[in-house]
Design a protein around this motif. Structure first.
Motif, PDB file in Angstrom:
ATOM      1  N   GLU A 123     -13.225   3.573   7.563  1.00 29.29           N
ATOM      2  CA  GLU A 123     -13.654   2.220   7.200  1.00 29.29           C
ATOM      3  C   GLU A 123     -12.639   1.608   6.240  1.00 29.29           C
ATOM      4  O   GLU A 123     -12.026   2.324   5.437  1.00 29.29           O
ATOM      5  N   ARG A 124     -12.505   0.288   6.292  1.00 25.76           N
ATOM      6  CA  ARG A 124     -11.654  -0.383   5.312  1.00 25.76           C
ATOM      7  C   ARG A 124     -12.412  -0.512   3.992  1.00 25.76           C
ATOM      8  O   ARG A 124     -13.591  -0.840   3.975  1.00 25.76           O
ATOM      9  N   HIS A 125     -11.715  -0.247   2.882  1.00 31.31           N
ATOM     10  CA  HIS A 125     -12.356  -0.328   1.566  1.00 31.31           C
ATOM     11  C   HIS A 125     -11.299  -0.577   0.502  1.00 31.31           C
ATOM     12  O   HIS A 125     -10.234   0.040   0.498  1.00 31.31           O
ATOM     13  N   ASN A 126     -11.605  -1.515  -0.403  1.00 33.19           N
ATOM     14  CA  ASN A 126     -10.734  -1.827  -1.537  1.00 33.19           C
ATOM     15  C   ASN A 126     -11.373  -1.231  -2.790  1.00 33.19           C
ATOM     16  O   ASN A 126     -12.452  -1.665  -3.212  1.00 33.19           O
TER      17      ASN A 126
ATOM     18  N   THR B 117       0.846  -1.186   0.000  1.00 28.43           N
ATOM     19  CA  THR B 117       0.000   0.000   0.000  1.00 28.43           C
ATOM     20  C   THR B 117       0.883   1.239   0.000  1.00 28.43           C
ATOM     21  O   THR B 117       1.803   1.355   0.808  1.00 28.43           O
TER      22      THR B 117
ATOM     23  N   THR C 189     -11.627   6.089   3.826  1.00 21.67           N
ATOM     24  CA  THR C 189     -11.397   4.657   3.633  1.00 21.67           C
ATOM     25  C   THR C 189      -9.979   4.382   3.147  1.00 21.67           C
ATOM     26  O   THR C 189      -9.328   5.229   2.539  1.00 21.67           O
ATOM     27  N   ASP C 190      -9.539   3.164   3.432  1.00 23.79           N
ATOM     28  CA  ASP C 190      -8.242   2.707   2.930  1.00 23.79           C
ATOM     29  C   ASP C 190      -8.237   1.186   2.915  1.00 23.79           C
ATOM     30  O   ASP C 190      -9.024   0.536   3.626  1.00 23.79           O
ATOM     31  N   LEU C 191      -7.337   0.639   2.130  1.00 21.04           N
ATOM     32  CA  LEU C 191      -7.183  -0.809   2.003  1.00 21.04           C
ATOM     33  C   LEU C 191      -6.487  -1.407   3.217  1.00 21.04           C
ATOM     34  O   LEU C 191      -6.726  -2.557   3.593  1.00 21.04           O
ATOM     35  N   ASP C 192      -5.619  -0.627   3.856  1.00 22.45           N
ATOM     36  CA  ASP C 192      -4.711  -1.106   4.896  1.00 22.45           C
ATOM     37  C   ASP C 192      -5.318  -0.880   6.283  1.00 22.45           C
ATOM     38  O   ASP C 192      -5.422   0.250   6.756  1.00 22.45           O
ATOM     39  N   SER C 193      -5.706  -1.954   6.950  1.00 25.25           N
ATOM     40  CA  SER C 193      -6.337  -1.855   8.272  1.00 25.25           C
ATOM     41  C   SER C 193      -5.378  -1.279   9.315  1.00 25.25           C
ATOM     42  O   SER C 193      -5.797  -0.550  10.221  1.00 25.25           O
TER      43      SER C 193
ATOM     44  N   LEU D 211      -5.221   2.432   8.962  1.00 30.10           N
ATOM     45  CA  LEU D 211      -6.494   3.008   9.403  1.00 30.10           C
ATOM     46  C   LEU D 211      -6.546   3.135  10.929  1.00 30.10           C
ATOM     47  O   LEU D 211      -7.099   4.099  11.460  1.00 30.10           O
TER      48      LEU D 211
END
Length: 263
Positions: free
Chosen positions: A185-188, A67, A132-136, A139
Motif C-alpha cells: 500500500e502507498r503510505h506517507n 525517495t 508500505t512506501d511513499l513511491d507508487s 511499489l
C-alpha cells in the motif's frame, strides 16, 4: 543554498505532491535536488517549483527521485538472525497470528525477506505483512516481485529453489506462496494515519533523513501502532535516544520493545 528559492520550491512541491520536504534534513535533500536540477538543465529551485504546476509527470519523477530507495534481501544478515531468534519468539507468545508492518519498504526486498524467514523458521504461524512506501512507482515493482539473480545472492540455493522461480535468464520471481503473504500500500510516514494493533514494525535506515521533530513524531506514532510488548526493528545506522519517552526499552541492538503503560 538559495534559501528563498528553496523555500518557494518546498511550498510548490507540497501543493502538487502532498509531501512536506520541510520535515526532511535540508542538507541531504538540497544535495539530491541540486543534482536533479543540474542533470535536467533547469536554472534553479524557483524554476523547478514553477514547472511543477500542472506537470504531473515532473511531479511523479521528482517523487521517485527524492525517495531513498536503497534496500536488498537480508541486508545486515546478523540483524535478521536476531529478528527470527529474538524478536519473533518474543511477539508470538500465546499467539497463532501476528501482524507485521514493513514501513518504507521500497522495491519489496524487505517484506519478502520477512515472509521467507517466517516460513522457514515458523512454518505454522499465521502472518499478515503490510508493506508500505511513499513511491507508487517503486511499489508497482515490489508487487511484481521480480529481481535480478545477482540481487538475491544473499540467499543460498535451497532458499532460491524453494521460494523463487526463474522468469528470464537473469531474473527470478518470488513465488505466489510468499507473495500472497504481503499486501502493498502507498503510505506517507509524515502525513498518513498509521496501521493499528501491529505486533512488529520494520523501518530501517529511513528516519535518518528526517529532522528531529519529524523523527520523534514518527517514533510516537510507531509506539501507538504497536500492541503492548510489540517490537520496532530499525536500521544499522540508527539509534533511538531516550527510548523510554516512546514507551520503548532496548530488547537487543536495533530492536525496541514497547512497554505496558505504567512500567
Amino acid at each position: 543554498m538559495d534559501t528563498q528559492n528553496y523555500s518557494y520550491f518546498i511550498q510548490e512541491f507540497k501543493k502538487t505532491a502532498k509531501i512536506d520536504l520541510a520535515l526532511y534534513k535540508d542538507d541531504q535533500m538540497v544535495r539530491r535536488l541540486e543534482n536533479f536540477i543540474r542533470n535536467k538543465g533547469f536554472k534553479d529551485f524557483k524554476e523547478l517549483g514553477q514547472l511543477l504546476q500542472g506537470n504531473k509527470d515532473l511531479v511523479e519523477e521528482l517523487k521517485g527521485y527524492i525517495t531513498i530507495n536503497v534496500t536488498e534481501f537480508l541486508r545486515n544478515e546478523k540483524m535478521w538472525e536476531d529478528f527470527y531468534k529474538v524478536a519473533v519468539p518474543e511477539i508470538i507468545k500465546g499467539k497463532r497470528k501476528i501482524r507485521i508492518w514493513s514501513a518504507a519498504c521500497s522495491s519489496g526486498e524487505e517484506p519478502y525477506t520477512i515472509a521467507i524467514l517466517l516460513k522457514e523458521h515458523f512454518p505454522t504461524l499465521d502472518v499478515e505483512i503490510i508493506a508500505t512506501d511513499l513511491d507508487s512507482t517503486i511499489l508497482a515493482k515490489a508487487q511484481k516481485g521480480v529481481y535480478k539473480k545477482n540481487d538475491i545472492r544473499a540467499f543460498d540455493s535451497r532458499i532460491l529453489s524453494r521460494y523463487f522461480e526463474e522468469v528470464e535468464a537473469d531474473y527470478l520471481k518470488v513465488k505466489d506462496e510468499i507473495k500472497r503473504k504481503v499486501r502493498f500500500e502507498r503510505h506517507n510516514l509524515l502525513e498518513d494515519p498509521f496501521p493499528k494493533m501491529v505486533d512488529l514494525i520494520v523501518c530501517r535506515n529511513v528516519l535518518i533523513y528526517f529532522k528531529d521533530d519529524a523523527k520523534n513524531e514518527v517514533y510516537t506514532n510507531f509506539s501507538q501502532s504497536l500492541v503492548d510488548n510489540g517490537i520496532l526493528f530499525i536500521g544499522a545506522t540508527e539509534q533511538i535516544f531516550k527510548p523510554e519517552q516512546f514507551r520503548f526499552k532496548i530488547l537487543k541492538s536495533f530492536f525496541y520493545q514497547k512497554q505496558k503503560e505504567g512500567i
